[in-house]
Structures are given as structure tokens and as C-alpha cells.
Enzyme design. Structure first.
Site, PDB file in Angstrom:
ATOM      1  N   LYS A 115     -14.988  -8.851  -7.090  1.00 53.60           N
ATOM      2  CA  LYS A 115     -15.575 -10.080  -7.544  1.00 53.60           C
ATOM      3  C   LYS A 115     -16.626 -10.434  -6.435  1.00 53.60           C
ATOM      4  CE  LYS A 115     -11.901 -12.533  -8.198  1.00 53.60           C
ATOM      5  NZ  LYS A 115     -10.715 -11.570  -7.944  1.00 53.60           N
ATOM      6  N   PHE A 155     -12.022  -3.957   5.148  1.00 50.25           N
ATOM      7  CA  PHE A 155     -10.979  -3.437   6.403  1.00 50.25           C
ATOM      8  C   PHE A 155      -9.550  -4.019   6.167  1.00 50.25           C
ATOM      9  CE2 PHE A 155      -9.998  -5.900  10.435  1.00 50.25           C
ATOM     10  CZ  PHE A 155      -9.418  -4.825  10.967  1.00 50.25           C
ATOM     11  N   ASP A 160      -3.880  -3.140   4.779  1.00 50.72           N
ATOM     12  CA  ASP A 160      -2.787  -4.070   4.015  1.00 50.72           C
ATOM     13  C   ASP A 160      -2.293  -3.052   2.783  1.00 50.72           C
ATOM     14  OD1 ASP A 160      -1.515  -6.729   3.810  1.00 50.72           O
ATOM     15  OD2 ASP A 160      -2.313  -6.416   1.809  1.00 50.72           O
ATOM     16  N   ASP A 164       1.679  -1.998   2.975  1.00 52.26           N
ATOM     17  CA  ASP A 164       2.560  -2.557   1.780  1.00 52.26           C
ATOM     18  C   ASP A 164       2.873  -1.454   0.801  1.00 52.26           C
ATOM     19  OD1 ASP A 164       2.390  -5.317   2.645  1.00 52.26           O
ATOM     20  OD2 ASP A 164       0.964  -5.754   1.228  1.00 52.26           O
ATOM     21  N   ARG A 169      -5.802  -0.877  -6.407  1.00 52.51           N
ATOM     22  CA  ARG A 169      -6.558  -1.833  -6.201  1.00 52.51           C
ATOM     23  C   ARG A 169      -7.867  -1.909  -6.909  1.00 52.51           C
ATOM     24  NH1 ARG A 169      -6.107  -6.368  -3.114  1.00 52.51           N
ATOM     25  NH2 ARG A 169      -4.694  -5.252  -1.498  1.00 52.51           N
ATOM     26  N   ASP A 231       3.199 -11.989   8.492  1.00 52.58           N
ATOM     27  CA  ASP A 231       3.906 -11.444   7.131  1.00 52.58           C
ATOM     28  C   ASP A 231       4.590 -10.168   7.265  1.00 52.58           C
ATOM     29  OD1 ASP A 231       3.799 -11.181   4.468  1.00 52.58           O
ATOM     30  OD2 ASP A 231       2.029  -9.780   4.414  1.00 52.58           O
ATOM     31  N   LYS A 259      -3.561 -15.745   7.310  1.00 52.74           N
ATOM     32  CA  LYS A 259      -3.975 -14.317   6.942  1.00 52.74           C
ATOM     33  C   LYS A 259      -4.755 -14.499   5.914  1.00 52.74           C
ATOM     34  CE  LYS A 259      -1.736 -10.376   4.231  1.00 52.74           C
ATOM     35  NZ  LYS A 259      -0.361  -9.829   3.345  1.00 52.74           N
ATOM     36  N   PHE A 298      -5.115 -20.889  -3.156  1.00 54.15           N
ATOM     37  CA  PHE A 298      -5.618 -19.699  -3.737  1.00 54.15           C
ATOM     38  C   PHE A 298      -4.456 -18.482  -3.498  1.00 54.15           C
ATOM     39  CE2 PHE A 298      -7.307 -15.340  -2.768  1.00 54.15           C
ATOM     40  CZ  PHE A 298      -7.965 -15.185  -3.744  1.00 54.15           C
ATOM     41  N   ASP A 302      -2.002 -15.954  -5.889  1.00 56.91           N
ATOM     42  CA  ASP A 302      -2.037 -14.647  -5.899  1.00 56.91           C
ATOM     43  C   ASP A 302      -0.617 -14.212  -5.923  1.00 56.91           C
ATOM     44  OD1 ASP A 302      -4.395 -13.287  -5.740  1.00 56.91           O
ATOM     45  OD2 ASP A 302      -3.998 -12.687  -3.588  1.00 56.91           O
ATOM     46  N   ASP A 303       0.258 -15.041  -5.278  1.00 52.55           N
ATOM     47  CA  ASP A 303       1.637 -14.742  -5.359  1.00 52.55           C
ATOM     48  C   ASP A 303       2.149 -14.834  -6.824  1.00 52.55           C
ATOM     49  OD1 ASP A 303       1.300 -14.346  -2.547  1.00 52.55           O
ATOM     50  OD2 ASP A 303       2.475 -16.385  -2.275  1.00 52.55           O
TER      51      ASP A 303
END
Length: 412
Positions: A115, A155, A160, A164, A169, A231, A259, A298, A302-303
Site C-alpha cells: 500500500k 528490509f 521477519d 517466522d 507476503r 518478539d 517493533k 495498528f 494486524d494481530d
């Protein structure tokens, strides 16, 4: 007075309808009118502007930015080839043709498709803060720094996704899952970070704000890396049960602040403030005090979307449960659990087994987490709106309202 206000409104509306005007013309024309309005020799205008007049000015600025936002986005995307040219023409890369091609491939894949909210926020915020004549070069520098923020985002995301073990993505395979890369993609994330400073040096090395913005990028990168470390340290090792004592709201808030909030919300606005010539550290603190809670808002979204969002809309397949993440859902759910429900979480949270993921999601439903999320979203929106209203005498509220409009009730 009414006639002058009417003239400004009509003039603004006429400009907005003229599709042929360039975006920076849209940006600079109305502030001229506003200065003319406030500097008129009429005794009725020389006095301190009333709150009503300030509100008109603010609304005009909001209208101006909203009208030109599509043009800004178009300008931003059209500048991408110039960013690529800048990166590939560095003295170091000019000696390494194969690396020029690889850099282009990395950047094309990982910067496009999103976005671009962070990068666009630099440009939009700069235009609001500046509220004065803005040259083509000013716009170009703001856009280039917006792309530097997007480079920082790329980056972080490339690294990430590897950590994870993410699958997708932006509706395509994660970078490390392409070109048989695997963990070799870590080096590409390092390359992406290094390119940030190539952009900064190329576009604003001779400017008075170069050093503050350079330090800002270094500071935010460190903070974000610390948040990522917290995290990772809160998640269990593979094939191990999670340590539920680590899943507290205090831990969650610290992770989110470092983060997510600093680089996604504070960084774009702080860059815009530096570009605009703002140096009063108290104003930076006021902006930070709003933008960090907004970043939390935000991340909670996301979670929730990671668990209950539609991958076709979000562009990624959520894996927070499988990864054993310290997410808002788990830290909200645990205090509501009885002993049997807590045992279910200990057994099935952080498991890759689809049936375990389904059981955890079902427990979230039983505990009323979706309803609590809706309540949180509404309460947070009201609180943030009040905070924004509270700084209207010091900073233009449209900067912060623009963020809220983009993230409130978002689905991706």
C-alpha cells in the site's frame, strides 16, 4: 469576512476540479490564499484568528491534501525508476554489473505491491507541515525519503518472513521462498538496509536536515530491531510448549512500541517535520505521544487480521498461532481462561498442526475475543481522536487524522 471565506472555498473547489494542475501547484496555491487572507490590511483580519477561522483554515488544508493524495500516489510510483537508477549508478555497483541486476531484482520484488502508506505519509505530511511554497526539488526529496522508508520496511519484512517461516507476503511467495534462496535471503535484507543510506546520501547530503534524518533512521532501525528481538525471545523454540508467563500485556506493549510503532508511524512524520524545518523537540514529543499509541492500535488490528482476516484480502496467510507469537489475542485471552482452557493453550498454541490452530481459534471465539476486539477498536479510535484534538494549537491535526482514516476499520 464571509465573502473572503466564500472566495477561498470556491477558489479551492475550482482548483480541485482542474485535473490539469500539477500536484505541487495544488499544494502551493491555497496556502497563498490563506496568507493573503490572514495578512490583509483589513482591521477585521489583522486581529488574532478566531477558533472558527482556524477551523476553516484546517479544513481547507485537509481538503487540499485529500484532493491531491491520488496525484501524490501517482507521482510517488512514477518516481520508482529514478530510485532504481540512483541505486544502480553508485560507484560501487557500477563495478559489479551482476550485482546491479540482483539489486534491481530484490528491490522490484520487495518494494512493489504494498500500500506504500509509510512512504506516502512522508510526502503527505511534509506538504501539510510546510504549508508554504514547495519547489519541485522539495517534492522530489520528500518522495525519495518516502522510498527510503519503504526500503526500511522491505528490509524488516524480508528478515521477519525468514524468522517466522512465513509463506506469503503481498499475495505472492515471500522473497526467501523464491530463487531457491532460503536463508541466503538474509543477506538480501542487509543489502536492502544499506540501500537506504545510498538514497539519503544521493538526495539530501548537502541539506541542513541530512544529519538529523540520518540519525533518525539509525535510531528507529535500532529500536525496531530491539522490538524484533523481544518478539523472538517471547516465542517458544520449535517443538516446545510456550512459556505462558511471557505472554503479558506489558511484554506485548513493549514489543509493539519498538517493533512497529516507531518505524511505521513516528518515522514518516518525524522525517516530514525535519524536511519542513521544524526543530522544536517539544513538537516532536507531542507527535510521538500520539503516533506510538496509533502504532499500537495498528498492530492490534494486524494481530486480529492474522487470525480472523481473509488471506485474499490481507495478502498473507497468518501464522501467529503456529509461531507461538505474543499477540494481542493471546495476552487478552489468557486472563479469561479457566484451568482447562489454559491447558488447551499450553498443548496446542505454537503447534503447526492445523487441528491445533483450529482449536485455538475456536477458543478465541468462545472467550469472545472478536467482540472484545471491536470494543477495543472503537475505544481506541475515540481516545486517539481526542488526543489529536488536543494538539491542534501546536501541530496540524490533518497529519494525524490522515493516518486514522487509513487504518480505522481496515481489512488488510
Amino acid at each position: 469576512m464571509i465573502n473572503i471565506r466564500f472566495y477561498i472555498l470556491v477558489r479551492t473547489g475550482a482548483m480541485c476540479q482542474n485535473r490539469m494542475l500539477r500536484s505541487n501547484q495544488l499544494i502551493t496555491s491555497t496556502p497563498k490564499l490563506l496568507r493573503k487572507f490572514h495578512s490583509s490590511k483589513s482591521s477585521s483580519v489583522l486581529r488574532r484568528p478566531s477558533s472558527n477561522e482556524q477551523e476553516i483554515t484546517e479544513r481547507l488544508n485537509n481538503l487540499l491534501v485529500m484532493t491531491s493524495s491520488c496525484k501524490i500516489k501517482d507521482q510517488f510510483h512514477k518516481f520508482f525508476p529514478e530510485i532504481l537508477r540512483c541505486l544502480k549508478s553508485s560507484s560501487t555497483l557500477s563495478e559489479l554489473p551482476s550485482m546491479q541486476q540482483w539489486i534491481e531484482k530484490i528491490v522490484e520484488y520487495n518494494l512493489k505491491g504494498g500500500k506504500m502508506n509509510r512512504g506516502l505519509a512522508v510526502v503527505e505530511s511534509f506538504m501539510i507541515f510546510k504549508n508554504d511554497q514547495i519547489s519541485d526539488q522539495d517534492i522530489e526529496i520528500a518522495i525519495a525519503l518516502g522510498w527510503a522508508v519503504e526500503m526500511l520496511q522491505a528490509f524488516f519484512l524480508v528478515a521477519d518472513d525468514i524468522m517466522d517461516d512465513s509463506l506469503t507476503r503481498r499475495m505472492k511467495p515471500c522473497w526467501y521462498r523464491t530463487n531457491n534462496l532460503g536463508v541466503k535471503a538474509f543477506n538480501d535484507s542487509i543489502l536492502l538496509e544499506s540501500l537506504i543510506y545510498q538514497i539519503l546520501s544521493s538526495y539530501c547530503k548537502d541539506r541542513h536536515y541530512y544529519l538529523p534524518i540520518l540519525e533518525l533512521f539509525h535510531d528507529v532501525t535500532m529500536r525496531t530491531s530491539l522490538g524484533q528481538a523481544m518478539d523472538l525471545h517471547s516465542t517458544p523454540d520449535p517443538n516446545q510448549s510456550p512459556d505462558l508467563s511471557k505472554f503479558t500485556m506489558k511484554t506485548y506493549d513493549a514489543i509493539v512500541k519498538y517493533k512497529t510503532a516507531y518505524y511505521s508511524f513516528y518515522l514518516p512524520v518525524a522525517i516530514a517535520m525535519r524536511l519542513s524545518g521544524i526543530q522544536d523537540e517539544r513538537l516532536f514529543k507531542q507527535a510521538e505521544d500520539i503516533l506510538l499509541p496509533m502504532g499500537r492500535f495498528f498492530q492490534v488490528q494486524d494481530d486480529y487480521l492474522d487470525c480472523f482476516g481473509d488471506p485474499e484480502v490481507t495478502g498473507k496467510i497468518g501464522t501467529d498461532i503456529e509461531d507461538g507469537k505474543c499477540s494481542w489475542l493471546i495476552v487478552t485471552a489468557l486472563p479469561l481462561c479457566d484451568s482447562a482452557q489454559r491447558q488447551l493453550i499450553e498443548t496446542h498454541y505454537a503447534s503447526k498442526d492445523p487441528s491445533s490452530v483450529k482449536l485455538v481459534k475456536s477458543l478465541y471465539q468462545q472467550l469472545g475475543i472478536p467482540k472484545l476486539y471491536i470494543e477495543y477498536e472503537e475505544n481506541s479510535y475515540k481516545q486517539l481522536t481526542q488526543m489529536i484534538e488536543g494538539i491542534k494549537q501546536q501541530l496540524p491535526t490533518s497529519v494525524f487524522q490522515g493516518f486514522m482514516e487509513k487504518i480505522y476499520k481496515r481489512l488488510n
